[in-house]
Design an enzyme around this catalytic site. Structure first.
Site, PDB file in Angstrom:
ATOM      1  N   ASP A 169      47.885  49.235  33.606  1.00 19.97           N
ATOM      2  CA  ASP A 169      47.718  47.782  33.458  1.00 19.97           C
ATOM      3  C   ASP A 169      46.439  47.414  32.718  1.00 19.97           C
ATOM      4  O   ASP A 169      46.221  46.259  32.357  1.00 19.97           O
ATOM      5  CB  ASP A 169      47.784  47.068  34.816  1.00 19.97           C
ATOM      6  CG  ASP A 169      46.614  47.400  35.752  1.00 19.97           C
ATOM      7  OD1 ASP A 169      45.623  48.020  35.304  1.00 19.97           O
ATOM      8  OD2 ASP A 169      46.695  47.026  36.936  1.00 19.97           O
ATOM      9  N   HIS A 194      42.949  47.832  36.464  1.00 16.40           N
ATOM     10  CA  HIS A 194      42.577  48.590  37.654  1.00 16.40           C
ATOM     11  C   HIS A 194      42.338  50.066  37.325  1.00 16.40           C
ATOM     12  O   HIS A 194      42.900  50.583  36.358  1.00 16.40           O
ATOM     13  CB  HIS A 194      43.676  48.483  38.717  1.00 16.40           C
ATOM     14  CG  HIS A 194      43.896  47.088  39.204  1.00 16.40           C
ATOM     15  ND1 HIS A 194      44.853  46.259  38.666  1.00 16.40           N
ATOM     16  CD2 HIS A 194      43.264  46.376  40.167  1.00 16.40           C
ATOM     17  CE1 HIS A 194      44.813  45.085  39.281  1.00 16.40           C
ATOM     18  NE2 HIS A 194      43.853  45.130  40.186  1.00 16.40           N
ATOM     19  N   SER A 235      41.585  43.799  45.142  1.00 14.88           N
ATOM     20  CA  SER A 235      42.576  44.845  44.876  1.00 14.88           C
ATOM     21  C   SER A 235      41.949  46.226  44.694  1.00 14.88           C
ATOM     22  O   SER A 235      42.620  47.245  44.883  1.00 14.88           O
ATOM     23  CB  SER A 235      43.401  44.483  43.637  1.00 14.88           C
ATOM     24  OG  SER A 235      42.563  44.239  42.520  1.00 14.88           O
ATOM     25  N   ASN A 245      37.917  39.278  39.808  1.00  9.07           N
ATOM     26  CA  ASN A 245      38.866  38.171  39.661  1.00  9.07           C
ATOM     27  C   ASN A 245      38.168  36.878  39.272  1.00  9.07           C
ATOM     28  O   ASN A 245      38.746  36.054  38.556  1.00  9.07           O
ATOM     29  CB  ASN A 245      39.665  37.988  40.955  1.00  9.07           C
ATOM     30  CG  ASN A 245      40.614  39.139  41.199  1.00  9.07           C
ATOM     31  OD1 ASN A 245      41.371  39.529  40.323  1.00  9.07           O
ATOM     32  ND2 ASN A 245      40.562  39.704  42.393  1.00  9.07           N
ATOM     33  N   GLY A 276      43.872  39.749  44.092  1.00  8.86           N
ATOM     34  CA  GLY A 276      43.711  38.479  43.388  1.00  8.86           C
ATOM     35  C   GLY A 276      42.637  37.561  43.920  1.00  8.86           C
ATOM     36  O   GLY A 276      42.429  36.472  43.378  1.00  8.86           O
TER      37      GLY A 276
END
Length: 214
Positions: free
Chosen positions: A186, A189, A11, A82, A50
């Site tokens: 979030d 990120h 991502s 991840n 992900g």
């Protein structure tokens, strides 16, 4: 003439965390390349939210990705975050630190496979090229295990910087102590400022893949 840039990863390569239509580090770095080298940059991106390092290695079995890598002057790779997040979730359930050791070994092996596959794809290409691996920043500085795991992960990643064509972008150092400022809502990120810093960190590595940089 164009510089061929292939971006592989998770991502972070997509640019998750920025407002809609706001660029991530890949697009920002592309613009920097064009400004610094006065050349058009042809960009190809293969990334998915992900995914773990194993999935990035699997990307390199795709014939289109192989073609992109074969012609690439520059390749950037993001991965490992991840792997960490999934290991943390397992640890919360099992409370077994072996999970981190196993994840670290697996991620290191996956990166070895990624670099080996790139070398194999490029073996008949004599043109200069560069592989830039972005190491991990710590999105969870409040979790002591996370920082220890990320530090260990980055130490392993740093060893790849001794391999031909490979350089490590030290995102960990760039973000250290500035996580709140550089992360999106979030908390995982980067935000726009964080992605800008990632691009600038890559820019500082220079342009060894260009025979005669401007």
């Amino acid at each position: 003439m164009a510089i061929h840039y292939t971006a592989l990863g998770d991502s972070l390569t997509i640019g998750t965390g920025t407002p809609l239509f706001s660029p991530g580090f890949v697009q920002r770095y592309k613009k920097m390349l064009e400004e610094d080298l006065q050349e058009r940059v042809a960009l190809q991106v293969k990334a998915r939210t992900g995914i773990e390092t194993e999935d990035i290695s699997i990307f390199l079995n795709n014939r289109f990705v192989v073609q992109w890598v074969e012609s690439a002057d520059l390749i950037t790779i993001t991965g490992g975050g991840n792997d960490l997040i999934h290991a943390l979730r397992k640890y919360e359930q099992q409370r077994d630190e072996k999970i981190f050791a196993e994840t670290l070994d697996s991620a290191q092996q996956n990166f070895s496979e990624i670099i080996s596959k790139i070398y194999k794809i490029k073996r008949n290409n004599d043109s200069p090229y560069a592989v830039r691996i972005l190491n991990l920043y710590n999105p969870l500085p409040q979790v002591s295990l996370a920082d220890r795991w990320i530090t260990n992960f980055n130490e392993h990643i740093q060893k790849f910087g001794n391999a031909p064509h490979v350089e490590i972008a030290n995102i960990y150092a760039a973000f250290k102590g500035r996580e709140k400022e550089l992360l999106s809502m979030d908390g995982i990120h980067p935000n726009s400022l964080g992605y800008q810093l990632m691009a600038e960190t890559l820019r500082k590595l220079g342009y060894s893949f260009v025979a005669s940089p401007q």
